[in-house]
Write a protein that holds these residues in place. Structure first.
Motif, PDB file in Angstrom:
ATOM      1  N   UNK A 187      38.356 -21.509  15.157  1.00  0.00           N
ATOM      2  CA  UNK A 187      36.961 -21.894  14.912  1.00  0.00           C
ATOM      3  C   UNK A 187      35.996 -20.977  15.668  1.00  0.00           C
ATOM      4  N   UNK A 188      36.355 -20.606  16.903  1.00  0.00           N
ATOM      5  CA  UNK A 188      35.496 -19.699  17.665  1.00  0.00           C
ATOM      6  C   UNK A 188      35.397 -18.337  16.995  1.00  0.00           C
ATOM      7  N   UNK A 189      36.516 -17.845  16.475  1.00  0.00           N
ATOM      8  CA  UNK A 189      36.493 -16.559  15.769  1.00  0.00           C
ATOM      9  C   UNK A 189      35.664 -16.683  14.494  1.00  0.00           C
ATOM     10  N   UNK A 190      35.886 -17.760  13.730  1.00  0.00           N
ATOM     11  CA  UNK A 190      35.154 -17.947  12.476  1.00  0.00           C
ATOM     12  C   UNK A 190      33.653 -18.084  12.712  1.00  0.00           C
ATOM     13  N   UNK A 191      33.279 -18.718  13.825  1.00  0.00           N
ATOM     14  CA  UNK A 191      31.854 -18.897  14.120  1.00  0.00           C
ATOM     15  C   UNK A 191      31.137 -17.567  14.309  1.00  0.00           C
ATOM     16  N   UNK A 192      31.866 -16.546  14.761  1.00  0.00           N
ATOM     17  CA  UNK A 192      31.261 -15.227  14.922  1.00  0.00           C
ATOM     18  C   UNK A 192      30.902 -14.607  13.570  1.00  0.00           C
ATOM     19  N   UNK A 193      31.457 -15.155  12.483  1.00  0.00           N
ATOM     20  CA  UNK A 193      31.191 -14.625  11.143  1.00  0.00           C
ATOM     21  C   UNK A 193      29.990 -15.295  10.487  1.00  0.00           C
ATOM     22  N   UNK A 195      26.877 -15.902  11.098  1.00  0.00           N
ATOM     23  CA  UNK A 195      25.586 -15.214  11.036  1.00  0.00           C
ATOM     24  C   UNK A 195      25.751 -13.700  10.983  1.00  0.00           C
ATOM     25  N   UNK A 196      26.957 -13.266  10.601  1.00  0.00           N
ATOM     26  CA  UNK A 196      27.210 -11.827  10.535  1.00  0.00           C
ATOM     27  C   UNK A 196      26.406 -11.146   9.431  1.00  0.00           C
ATOM     28  N   UNK A 197      25.944  -9.924   9.682  1.00  0.00           N
ATOM     29  CA  UNK A 197      25.230  -9.183   8.635  1.00  0.00           C
ATOM     30  C   UNK A 197      26.109  -8.987   7.410  1.00  0.00           C
ATOM     31  N   UNK A 198      25.497  -8.941   6.257  1.00  0.00           N
ATOM     32  CA  UNK A 198      26.246  -8.839   5.004  1.00  0.00           C
ATOM     33  C   UNK A 198      27.112  -7.589   4.960  1.00  0.00           C
ATOM     34  N   UNK A 199      26.599  -6.488   5.516  1.00  0.00           N
ATOM     35  CA  UNK A 199      27.389  -5.257   5.468  1.00  0.00           C
ATOM     36  C   UNK A 199      28.585  -5.314   6.416  1.00  0.00           C
ATOM     37  N   UNK A 200      28.529  -6.174   7.436  1.00  0.00           N
ATOM     38  CA  UNK A 200      29.699  -6.397   8.294  1.00  0.00           C
ATOM     39  C   UNK A 200      30.738  -7.229   7.556  1.00  0.00           C
ATOM     40  N   UNK A 201      30.270  -8.318   6.922  1.00  0.00           N
ATOM     41  CA  UNK A 201      31.192  -9.225   6.247  1.00  0.00           C
ATOM     42  C   UNK A 201      31.867  -8.571   5.052  1.00  0.00           C
ATOM     43  N   UNK A 202      31.244  -7.518   4.499  1.00  0.00           N
ATOM     44  CA  UNK A 202      31.852  -6.805   3.379  1.00  0.00           C
ATOM     45  C   UNK A 202      33.174  -6.155   3.761  1.00  0.00           C
ATOM     46  N   UNK A 203      33.403  -5.988   5.051  1.00  0.00           N
ATOM     47  CA  UNK A 203      34.655  -5.372   5.521  1.00  0.00           C
ATOM     48  C   UNK A 203      35.751  -6.401   5.789  1.00  0.00           C
ATOM     49  N   UNK A 204      35.485  -7.675   5.487  1.00  0.00           N
ATOM     50  CA  UNK A 204      36.473  -8.723   5.743  1.00  0.00           C
ATOM     51  C   UNK A 204      37.733  -8.477   4.928  1.00  0.00           C
ATOM     52  N   UNK A 205      38.871  -8.590   5.584  1.00  0.00           N
ATOM     53  CA  UNK A 205      40.151  -8.410   4.915  1.00  0.00           C
ATOM     54  C   UNK A 205      41.064  -9.594   5.156  1.00  0.00           C
TER      55      UNK A 205
END
Length: 353
Positions: A187-193, A195-205
């Motif tokens: 949950x702590x790791x997921x919480x960092x996502x 409010x993540x910028x869209x261009x950061x989240x685009x790299x999610x794998x």
């Protein structure tokens, strides 16, 4: 020896309760359903998990499958109002035991906990095969009647699960280590996502999806679970905090030796998890295959993998955000990976070596 002949009453018709009801009905037992939500009872009954309990019913076994905050009260009520053996399927065992410790009928109570579940909840998520092959902890207390313990063990086996015997306190330490603390960290790791910028989240794998998967669980339910197991959870969180400080120091000082040592401890932890069917861990390797995002393609890939006579141990799918293609990860025994790659390539699949 006690024989489970029914009826079995299920108190709480969510995911676990409905699944137990379906498994008992599969075995031919009569199942009685009760819940504070009449709609849940109607849904579970409609799925074939049992019928609503009436005042005239006399259950042989009561299974309490309610949220953690209500376990102690409902268990105590079942002990007072029936002559049945009572078990529960809550994630924490010391708390419910403390709640019924003064009950003169507590010898009929045997705690238990199936290690199976889903991010989904409610009766519609139930499945009669949910527990097949899964560990199910049985946690008798010192005053538990041996016949009551045997009846609960019979329920576990009837549901297709594998009994694991623990004391209530040892169980709570075990689930803190293998479930509750991992859930908090996910949950702590997921919480960092969030409010993540869209261009950061685009790299999610697939890696971040694997790490955060359990964080999608019901926050209210897991808040109750963690709070009920506070002592064991706090002990492990203290260890994690110490290790996190060491990681921060190693990264900040550029101490690669220390950092590598901590990463190696992580590898050792993954290898400590029991392998298939509880056996030793076998070396595995991932085979990556590009699969067009069209109907029938995944089925064709699996059929070709079967034709290669290689057993697929696990499968994951990572969708390519830029193309109508999915990257499928087939996990197989390391010694069979090369054969699978060659076989799939001969059938015109695009693999990634």
């Amino acid at each position: 020896m006690s024989e489970l002949v029914g009826p079995v009453e299920i108190v709480g018709t969510g995911l676990l309760g409905t699944s137990i009801g379906l498994a008992c009905r599969r075995a031919g037992l009569e199942v009685l359903l009760s819940d504070s939500s009449p709609e849940h009872v109607r849904t579970a009954s409609g799925l074939g998990a049992g019928r609503p309990r009436t005042d005239d019913d006399r259950p042989q076994l009561v299974v309490v499958a309610v949220p953690p905050d209500h376990l102690g009260t409902v268990i105590a009520t079942a002990l007072r109002e029936t002559d049945a053996v009572v078990t529960d399927v809550g994630s924490v065992k010391s708390g419910p035991l403390s709640a019924v410790a003064g009950e003169p009928r507590a010898h009929r109570y045997v705690g238990s906990h199936p290690m199976a579940g889903s991010e989904r909840s409610g009766p519609l998520a139930g499945s009669g095969s949910l527990f097949d092959g899964r560990p199910w902890a049985i946690t008798p207390h010192t005053g538990s009647d041996p016949d009551a313990v045997e009846l609960v063990e019979e329920l576990v086996r009837l549901c297709g699960a594998v009994p694991v015997w623990l004391t209530p306190a040892e169980h709570d330490r075990a689930v803190a280590r293998t479930s509750h603390v991992p859930h908090l960290l996910a949950s702590l790791v997921a919480a960092r996502l969030a409010d993540g910028p869209e261009n950061h989240l685009a790299l999610s794998g697939q890696g971040v999806r694997d790490v955060t998967r359990v964080a999608a669980g019901d926050p209210r339910l897991y808040g109750q679970i963690v709070s009920a197991n506070a002592e064991a959870v706090l002990a492990l969180l203290g260890e994690v905090r110490t290790e996190l400080d060491r990681v921060i120091d190693a990264v900040g000082s550029g101490d690669r030796t220390a950092l590598q040592g901590m990463l190696e401890q992580g590898v050792a932890g993954t290898q400590a998890i029991p392998g298939k069917h509880g056996g030793p861990v076998r070396p595995m390797r991932s085979v990556w295959v590009s699969v067009p995002d069209h109907p029938g393609e995944l089925a064709r890939l699996l059929a070709d993998a079967v034709a290669s006579e290689v057993n697929i141990e696990d499968i994951r799918i990572d969708h390519d955000p830029g193309r109508p293609v999915g990257l499928v990860e087939l996990v197989v025994e390391e010694r069979r990976a090369e054969h699978l790659l060659t076989s799939l390539e001969s059938r015109d699949w695009v693999t990634h070596r």
